[in-house]
Design a protein around this motif. Structure first.
Motif, PDB file in Angstrom:
ATOM      1  N   ASP A   1      -2.096   0.401  -8.576  1.00  0.00           N
ATOM      2  CA  ASP A   1      -1.128  -0.583  -8.081  1.00  0.00           C
ATOM      3  C   ASP A   1      -1.608  -2.031  -8.234  1.00  0.00           C
ATOM      4  O   ASP A   1      -0.796  -2.904  -8.576  1.00  0.00           O
ATOM      5  CB  ASP A   1      -0.793  -0.306  -6.614  1.00  0.00           C
ATOM      6  CG  ASP A   1       0.044   0.948  -6.435  1.00  0.00           C
ATOM      7  OD1 ASP A   1       0.596   1.440  -7.443  1.00  0.00           O
ATOM      8  OD2 ASP A   1       0.141   1.439  -5.304  1.00  0.00           O
ATOM      9  N   PRO A   2      -2.881  -2.353  -7.962  1.00  0.00           N
ATOM     10  CA  PRO A   2      -3.285  -3.765  -8.053  1.00  0.00           C
ATOM     11  C   PRO A   2      -3.054  -4.382  -9.435  1.00  0.00           C
ATOM     12  O   PRO A   2      -2.549  -5.505  -9.540  1.00  0.00           O
ATOM     13  CB  PRO A   2      -4.783  -3.718  -7.701  1.00  0.00           C
ATOM     14  CG  PRO A   2      -4.910  -2.535  -6.795  1.00  0.00           C
ATOM     15  CD  PRO A   2      -3.960  -1.521  -7.370  1.00  0.00           C
TER      16      PRO A   2
ATOM     17  N   ASP B   1       0.732  -4.724 -10.100  1.00  0.00           N
ATOM     18  CA  ASP B   1       1.299  -5.883  -9.411  1.00  0.00           C
ATOM     19  C   ASP B   1       1.048  -7.170 -10.185  1.00  0.00           C
ATOM     20  O   ASP B   1       1.896  -8.070 -10.211  1.00  0.00           O
ATOM     21  CB  ASP B   1       0.709  -6.013  -8.004  1.00  0.00           C
ATOM     22  CG  ASP B   1       1.133  -4.877  -7.087  1.00  0.00           C
ATOM     23  OD1 ASP B   1       2.103  -4.174  -7.436  1.00  0.00           O
ATOM     24  OD2 ASP B   1       0.493  -4.700  -6.038  1.00  0.00           O
ATOM     25  N   ARG B   2      -0.106  -7.259 -10.822  1.00  0.00           N
ATOM     26  CA  ARG B   2      -0.428  -8.468 -11.579  1.00  0.00           C
ATOM     27  C   ARG B   2       0.317  -8.526 -12.904  1.00  0.00           C
ATOM     28  O   ARG B   2       0.699  -9.601 -13.368  1.00  0.00           O
ATOM     29  CB  ARG B   2      -1.939  -8.548 -11.811  1.00  0.00           C
ATOM     30  CG  ARG B   2      -2.717  -8.945 -10.547  1.00  0.00           C
ATOM     31  CD  ARG B   2      -4.194  -8.601 -10.651  1.00  0.00           C
ATOM     32  NE  ARG B   2      -4.947  -9.113  -9.516  1.00  0.00           N
ATOM     33  CZ  ARG B   2      -4.965  -8.547  -8.308  1.00  0.00           C
ATOM     34  NH1 ARG B   2      -4.226  -7.459  -8.078  1.00  0.00           N
ATOM     35  NH2 ARG B   2      -5.680  -9.061  -7.324  1.00  0.00           N
TER      36      ARG B   2
ATOM     37  N   ASN C   1       3.277  -7.148 -13.530  1.00  0.00           N
ATOM     38  CA  ASN C   1       4.719  -7.334 -13.324  1.00  0.00           C
ATOM     39  C   ASN C   1       5.004  -7.397 -11.825  1.00  0.00           C
ATOM     40  O   ASN C   1       5.481  -6.424 -11.234  1.00  0.00           O
ATOM     41  CB  ASN C   1       5.507  -6.206 -13.984  1.00  0.00           C
ATOM     42  CG  ASN C   1       6.998  -6.499 -14.047  1.00  0.00           C
ATOM     43  OD1 ASN C   1       7.460  -7.515 -13.549  1.00  0.00           O
ATOM     44  ND2 ASN C   1       7.746  -5.602 -14.658  1.00  0.00           N
ATOM     45  N   PRO C   2       4.723  -8.547 -11.180  1.00  0.00           N
ATOM     46  CA  PRO C   2       4.894  -8.646  -9.719  1.00  0.00           C
ATOM     47  C   PRO C   2       6.311  -8.325  -9.263  1.00  0.00           C
ATOM     48  O   PRO C   2       6.499  -7.749  -8.185  1.00  0.00           O
ATOM     49  CB  PRO C   2       4.537 -10.107  -9.431  1.00  0.00           C
ATOM     50  CG  PRO C   2       3.717 -10.552 -10.591  1.00  0.00           C
ATOM     51  CD  PRO C   2       4.231  -9.786 -11.777  1.00  0.00           C
TER      52      PRO C   2
ATOM     53  N   ALA D   1       6.962  -4.470  -8.587  1.00  0.00           N
ATOM     54  CA  ALA D   1       6.050  -3.706  -7.738  1.00  0.00           C
ATOM     55  C   ALA D   1       6.843  -2.715  -6.891  1.00  0.00           C
ATOM     56  O   ALA D   1       7.761  -3.109  -6.175  1.00  0.00           O
ATOM     57  CB  ALA D   1       5.252  -4.628  -6.839  1.00  0.00           C
TER      58      ALA D   1
ATOM     59  N   THR E   1       8.065  -0.496  -3.920  1.00  0.00           N
ATOM     60  CA  THR E   1       7.916  -0.604  -2.474  1.00  0.00           C
ATOM     61  C   THR E   1       8.500   0.584  -1.731  1.00  0.00           C
ATOM     62  O   THR E   1       8.206   0.780  -0.557  1.00  0.00           O
ATOM     63  CB  THR E   1       8.589  -1.891  -1.956  1.00  0.00           C
ATOM     64  OG1 THR E   1       9.975  -1.869  -2.338  1.00  0.00           O
ATOM     65  CG2 THR E   1       7.928  -3.138  -2.546  1.00  0.00           C
TER      66      THR E   1
ATOM     67  N   ARG F   1       9.131   4.217  -6.662  1.00  0.00           N
ATOM     68  CA  ARG F   1       8.006   4.943  -7.258  1.00  0.00           C
ATOM     69  C   ARG F   1       8.497   6.073  -8.157  1.00  0.00           C
ATOM     70  O   ARG F   1       7.921   6.336  -9.213  1.00  0.00           O
ATOM     71  CB  ARG F   1       7.083   5.480  -6.158  1.00  0.00           C
ATOM     72  CG  ARG F   1       6.343   4.381  -5.416  1.00  0.00           C
ATOM     73  CD  ARG F   1       5.246   4.911  -4.503  1.00  0.00           C
ATOM     74  NE  ARG F   1       4.443   3.815  -3.994  1.00  0.00           N
ATOM     75  CZ  ARG F   1       3.450   3.241  -4.650  1.00  0.00           C
ATOM     76  NH1 ARG F   1       3.145   3.682  -5.854  1.00  0.00           N
ATOM     77  NH2 ARG F   1       2.765   2.258  -4.124  1.00  0.00           N
TER      78      ARG F   1
END
Length: 232
Positions: free
Chosen positions: A188-189, A192-193, A195-196, A199, A201, A206
């Protein structure tokens, strides 16, 4: 009058330290929550860096709790794995029994595997981490989940290879092709970077991400037959 010395400022009273939990203090969490927090801790820190003290802090139990209830950190880790995999195998087994043909069976299993991976990121990270180390813990994961899962779909894979539907490659290469992207769903980290805005939720987010990735993998591994469109 003063004697030339500056008066010391009054010190704020210090809050007393929280008392350590006694050996026989009641445990406030039920078994599922204990195992869930254990899974989160092992997944985040890795087995070696997960100390008994850290487990006790996160579970809000005495330092002796793990040894008293489970016998050792290793036994607790195995209980965590059994808990995390409790529903995974039955779900995959049902798909294998329900699907009509080899194409449908492999597609359905991969879609379900990716959804499981996306919604169980703790277990996903744990498997990813342990798969890089030659240890008794990897033996346990292999015996309890990896080998039974692979054995269950191997006849399907052999049949698809025999008919030329998927490439004939060594078993470990195909394993990496199928499971590698699923393990990446725990990252996930970096996602997120990259394609913020996308992300995930919610469970629906998912599942959508897992379906997009499984569709991409299946397009390369098991492309639609002539005149057929893929619905993976």
């Amino acid at each position: 009058m003063t004697d030339g010395r500056q008066a010391e400022a009054p010190q704020a009273p210090q809050a007393p330290e929280a008392p350590a939990r006694g050996k026989y203090a009641p445990v406030l969490l039920d078994e599922r929550e204990i195992l869930r927090r254990g899974l989160d801790t092992f997944a985040e820190l890795g087995y070696a860096a997960t100390t008994m003290r850290e487990l006790a802090r996160r579970l809000d139990v005495s330092h002796n709790f793990i040894n008293d209830r489970y016998g050792s950190k290793g036994n607790f880790w195995r209980a965590v794995v059994d808990f995390a995999l409790l529903d995974a195998r039955p779900a995959l087994d049902r798909l294998l029994a329900e699907c009509r043909d080899d194409d449908e069976r492999l597609r359905s299993v991969i879609v379900q595997l990716y959804r499981l991976a996306a919604n169980a990121s703790g277990m996903n990270r744990l498997i990813q981490d342990e798969s890089t180390r030659d240890s008794s813990r990897l033996d346990y994961l292999h015996q309890r989940f990896i080998k039974p899962f692979w054995d269950s779909i191997e006849p399907t894979i052999d049949s698809l290879m025999a008919t030329g539907r998927i490439p004939r490659v060594p078993t470990h290469i195909l394993y990496f092709a199928v499971t590698g992207p699923a393990l990446a769903l725990a990252q996930d980290p970096i996602a997120d970077r990259l394609n913020p805005a996308a992300a995930p939720t919610t469970e629906q987010d998912r599942n959508s991400m897992a379906d997009a990735l499984s569709g991409l993998v299946l397009h390369g591994l098991l492309p639609p037959s002539h005149g057929e469109t893929s619905n993976a």
